[in-house]
Write an enzyme that holds these catalytic residues in place. Structure first.
Site, mmCIF file in Angstrom:
data_model
loop_
_atom_site.group_PDB
_atom_site.id
_atom_site.type_symbol
_atom_site.label_atom_id
_atom_site.label_comp_id
_atom_site.label_asym_id
_atom_site.label_seq_id
_atom_site.Cartn_x
_atom_site.Cartn_y
_atom_site.Cartn_z
ATOM 1 N N VAL A 1 -57.197 14.819 -14.210
ATOM 2 C CA VAL A 1 -57.884 15.826 -15.017
ATOM 3 C C VAL A 1 -58.046 15.328 -16.455
ATOM 4 O O VAL A 1 -59.080 15.555 -17.082
ATOM 5 C CB VAL A 1 -57.121 17.178 -14.988
ATOM 6 N N CYS A 2 -57.065 14.611 -16.959
ATOM 7 C CA CYS A 2 -57.067 14.169 -18.357
ATOM 8 C C CYS A 2 -58.332 13.413 -18.761
ATOM 9 O O CYS A 2 -58.933 13.739 -19.791
ATOM 10 C CB CYS A 2 -55.830 13.325 -18.656
#
EC number: 1.11.1.26
Length: 187
Positions: free
Chosen positions: A46-47
């Site tokens: 997700v980062c």
């Protein structure tokens, strides 16, 4: 305990920015609007989607006098390696701060005890270094840079227009409210 309305605590860290390692401290941050954008770890899932999304609005933020500091508990060396190998992260022109000693994660109260990783925390500081906005989301939920931009515009408007407040979903140029006794119960 909330860190909202508290002042940035002293810190020293090294960041990766524009192909260089840069030493940073709290003194470097004060004097302009700042976003501290904490994320769990480099080379994850997700980062990079969040950091790329933030990179896309970074030029707009800069025009508004806002500097961005992405922060994870990885080192600045790790940030460089990720920047050099990921097309999404390669777009980043803002500071990628290494917080391996956890000073910043502890100062902003986003360090997950026993894990050594930061939660997804977004903090907007005014030029005096005071935290004006914060948002913390769980590891599996990414943030939206367009919404962050909207909130920063609202904050900057509110600070520069005493006596006015920005209602829900306020967008730049929309009407604001002037709180008064006459408005109580009429909205």
């Amino acid at each position: 305990m909330s860190v909202l309305n508290t002042t940035l605590k002293p810190f020293n860290a090294t960041a990766y920015k524009d192909g260089k390692f840069v030493d940073l401290s709290d003194a470097d941050v004060k004097g302009k609007w700042a976003v501290f954008f904490f994320y769990p770890a480099d080379f994850t899932f997700v980062c990079p989607t969040e950091l790329e999304d933030l990179a896309d609005i970074y030029p707009t933020l800069q025009k508004m006098g806002v500097e961005v500091y992405s922060v994870s508990t990885d080192t600045h060396f790790c940030h460089k390696a990720w920047h050099d190998t990921s097309p999404a992260i390669g777009k980043i022109n803002y500071y990628m701060v290494g917080d391996q000693n956890h000073a910043l994660s502890n100062n902003f109260e986003v360090l997950r005890e026993g894990v050594g990783l930061a939660d997804r925390g977004t903090f907007v500081l005014d030029p005096q270094g005071e935290i004006q906005l914060l948002e913390i989301t769980p590891e599996g939920v990414g943030r939206n840079a367009a919404e962050l931009l909207r909130k920063i515009k609202a904050l900057q408007y509110w600070v520069s227009h005493p006596g006015e407040v920005c209602p829900a979903k306020w967008e730049e140029g929309a009407e604001t409210l002037a709180p008064s006794l006459d408005l109580v119960g009429k909205i």
